[in-house]
Design a protein around this motif. Structure first.
Motif, PDB file in Angstrom:
ATOM      1  N   ALA A  79     -19.371  35.574 -14.725  1.00  0.00           N
ATOM      2  CA  ALA A  79     -19.854  36.609 -15.899  1.00  0.00           C
ATOM      3  C   ALA A  79     -18.950  36.684 -16.956  1.00  0.00           C
TER       4      ALA A  79
ATOM      5  N   ASP B 270     -24.639  37.450 -15.628  1.00  0.00           N
ATOM      6  CA  ASP B 270     -24.681  38.861 -15.679  1.00  0.00           C
ATOM      7  C   ASP B 270     -25.848  39.653 -15.269  1.00  0.00           C
TER       8      ASP B 270
ATOM      9  N   GLU C 251     -28.718  47.587 -17.032  1.00  0.00           N
ATOM     10  CA  GLU C 251     -28.615  48.853 -18.193  1.00  0.00           C
ATOM     11  C   GLU C 251     -28.623  48.325 -19.421  1.00  0.00           C
ATOM     12  N   ASP C 252     -28.173  47.160 -19.717  1.00  0.00           N
ATOM     13  CA  ASP C 252     -28.195  46.473 -21.059  1.00  0.00           C
ATOM     14  C   ASP C 252     -29.397  45.975 -21.465  1.00  0.00           C
TER      15      ASP C 252
ATOM     16  N   ARG D 133     -27.234  36.353 -22.709  1.00  0.00           N
ATOM     17  CA  ARG D 133     -28.054  37.477 -21.634  1.00  0.00           C
ATOM     18  C   ARG D 133     -29.313  37.664 -21.956  1.00  0.00           C
TER      19      ARG D 133
ATOM     20  N   ARG E 201     -21.802  44.389 -29.611  1.00  0.00           N
ATOM     21  CA  ARG E 201     -23.063  43.662 -28.970  1.00  0.00           C
ATOM     22  C   ARG E 201     -24.211  44.387 -29.639  1.00  0.00           C
TER      23      ARG E 201
ATOM     24  N   HIS F 212     -18.511  48.754 -24.631  1.00  0.00           N
ATOM     25  CA  HIS F 212     -19.754  49.507 -24.792  1.00  0.00           C
ATOM     26  C   HIS F 212     -19.460  50.950 -25.068  1.00  0.00           C
TER      27      HIS F 212
ATOM     28  N   SER G 109     -18.956  52.933 -21.864  1.00  0.00           N
ATOM     29  CA  SER G 109     -17.282  52.615 -21.243  1.00  0.00           C
ATOM     30  C   SER G 109     -16.524  53.692 -21.711  1.00  0.00           C
TER      31      SER G 109
ATOM     32  N   GLY H 281     -17.931  45.937 -16.563  1.00  0.00           N
ATOM     33  CA  GLY H 281     -18.959  46.724 -16.250  1.00  0.00           C
ATOM     34  C   GLY H 281     -18.536  48.080 -15.410  1.00  0.00           C
TER      35      GLY H 281
ATOM     36  N   CYS I 273     -23.694  50.557 -15.392  1.00  0.00           N
ATOM     37  CA  CYS I 273     -24.637  49.311 -16.041  1.00  0.00           C
ATOM     38  C   CYS I 273     -25.527  48.799 -14.876  1.00  0.00           C
TER      39      CYS I 273
HETATM   40  C1  CIR Z   1     -21.083  41.674 -20.379  1.00  0.00           C
HETATM   41  O1  CIR Z   1     -20.035  40.962 -20.891  1.00  0.00           O
HETATM   42  O2  CIR Z   1     -22.233  41.613 -21.041  1.00  0.00           O
HETATM   43  C2  CIR Z   1     -21.051  41.798 -18.970  1.00  0.00           C
HETATM   44  N1  CIR Z   1     -19.990  41.046 -18.350  1.00  0.00           N
HETATM   45  C3  CIR Z   1     -20.682  43.227 -18.669  1.00  0.00           C
HETATM   46  C4  CIR Z   1     -21.736  44.174 -18.991  1.00  0.00           C
HETATM   47  C5  CIR Z   1     -21.637  45.429 -18.617  1.00  0.00           C
HETATM   48  N2  CIR Z   1     -22.567  46.408 -19.116  1.00  0.00           N
HETATM   49  C6  CIR Z   1     -22.588  47.658 -19.370  1.00  0.00           C
HETATM   50  O3  CIR Z   1     -21.685  48.256 -18.925  1.00  0.00           O
HETATM   51  N3  CIR Z   1     -23.621  48.291 -19.652  1.00  0.00           N
END
Ligand code: CIR
Length: 256
Positions: free
Chosen positions: A17, A60, A65-66, A85, A130, A160, A163, A244, A248
């Motif tokens: 990931a 990932d 959630e993303d 992603r 992002r 994010h 977070s 994450g 997420c």
């Molecule tokens: C990323 O870098 O996109 C993933 N490894 C982690 C995404 C975490 N997403 C979130 O907290 N909403």
């Protein structure tokens, strides 16, 4: 309609990931065990689970959630900031199109759902590595059609917005002042994360008020307990290793 939680299984490739810092060692079997505890927490709180199949080509993919933002009666399918992603959105689109009208964030906009924090009638959106301005503007246009206001929040030192700031209840947020300007949330009661736990403390508050918190931030947990919260502890170390938080791993559609 019952409340629905959309989650996605953990592929073997989750060990690869994306991460911001040094490449961690991720134990995929442990991640699967933790994911199962997480989904049990959702089911125990009345959510009907939709489990999307994992995809080895999308390491990932458990971070669903993303890929989508639910704005009351419309679902916004995102265009994730990390190109690797973007393929994750397809499966989410399939699940959501069966449930409600959908809209899409389109090029050149980028938006990760992890940057979208809903508090009352306001949608706070992180301007982050992002999520870009165009993505925020597109989301704001869709939100305005539903009578929601959008506020952009510059985010630093963390992936994010969610977070850095988490909803505890309608009046209260858990916030890391090193990552966002706390003045933007001056209308809320703010509980600060303990500074050295800024990247470790993560909570998920459900529609019914139940709360889960990570096991990795004991001092912040103490603060929460002293403020009257009693979260269920959920170990998500393997997902935290991949940057994450607890929110997420699901897209939640709460019944009205
Ligand atoms: C990323 O870098 O996109 C993933 N490894 C982690 C995404 C975490 N997403 C979130 O907290 N909403």
């Amino acid at each position: 309609m019952r409340s629905i939680a959309i989650v996605r299984g953990v592929p073997d490739s989750f060990a690869d990931a994306l991460v911001i810092g040094e490449t961690p060692t991720i134990d995929v079997d442990r991640a699967r065990e933790q994911h199962a505890v997480y989904t049990e927490f959702l089911a125990a709180n009345g959510y009907e689970l939709t489990m999307l199949e994992s995809d080895e080509a999308l390491p990932d993919c458990p971070f669903v959630e993303d890929t989508a933002v639910i704005l009351d009666t419309v679902a916004v399918l995102t265009r994730p900031g990390a190109e690797a992603r973007r393929g994750e959105v397809r499966a989410m689109a399939g699940a959501l199109e069966a449930l409600m009208p959908t809209r899409n964030i389109t090029r050149p906009g980028t938006l990760d759902g992890g940057d979208v924090l809903r508090l009352g009638r306001t949608v706070y959106v992180g301007l982050s590595a992002r999520t870009n301005r165009d993505g925020i503007n597109q989301l704001a246009g869709i939100a305005a059609q539903g009578g929601l206001e959008t506020v952009a929040v510059p985010v630093g030192d963390v992936l994010h917005l969610k977070s850095a700031v988490a909803r505890l209840d309608e009046e209260t947020v858990l916030l890391a002042p090193s990552c966002v300007d706390r003045n933007l949330f001056s209308g809320y009661r703010i509980i600060e994360k303990v500074p050295e736990e800024a990247h470790l403390a993560s909570v998920l508050t459900l529609g019914n008020g139940s709360m889960a918190a990570t096991t990795t931030a004991p001092q912040t947990l103490d603060r929460l307990r002293h403020s009257g919260y009693d979260p269920v502890l959920v170990d998500s170390s393997e997902f935290q290793a991949a940057d994450g938080g607890l929110t997420c791993l699901s897209v939640l559609i709460d019944s009205p």
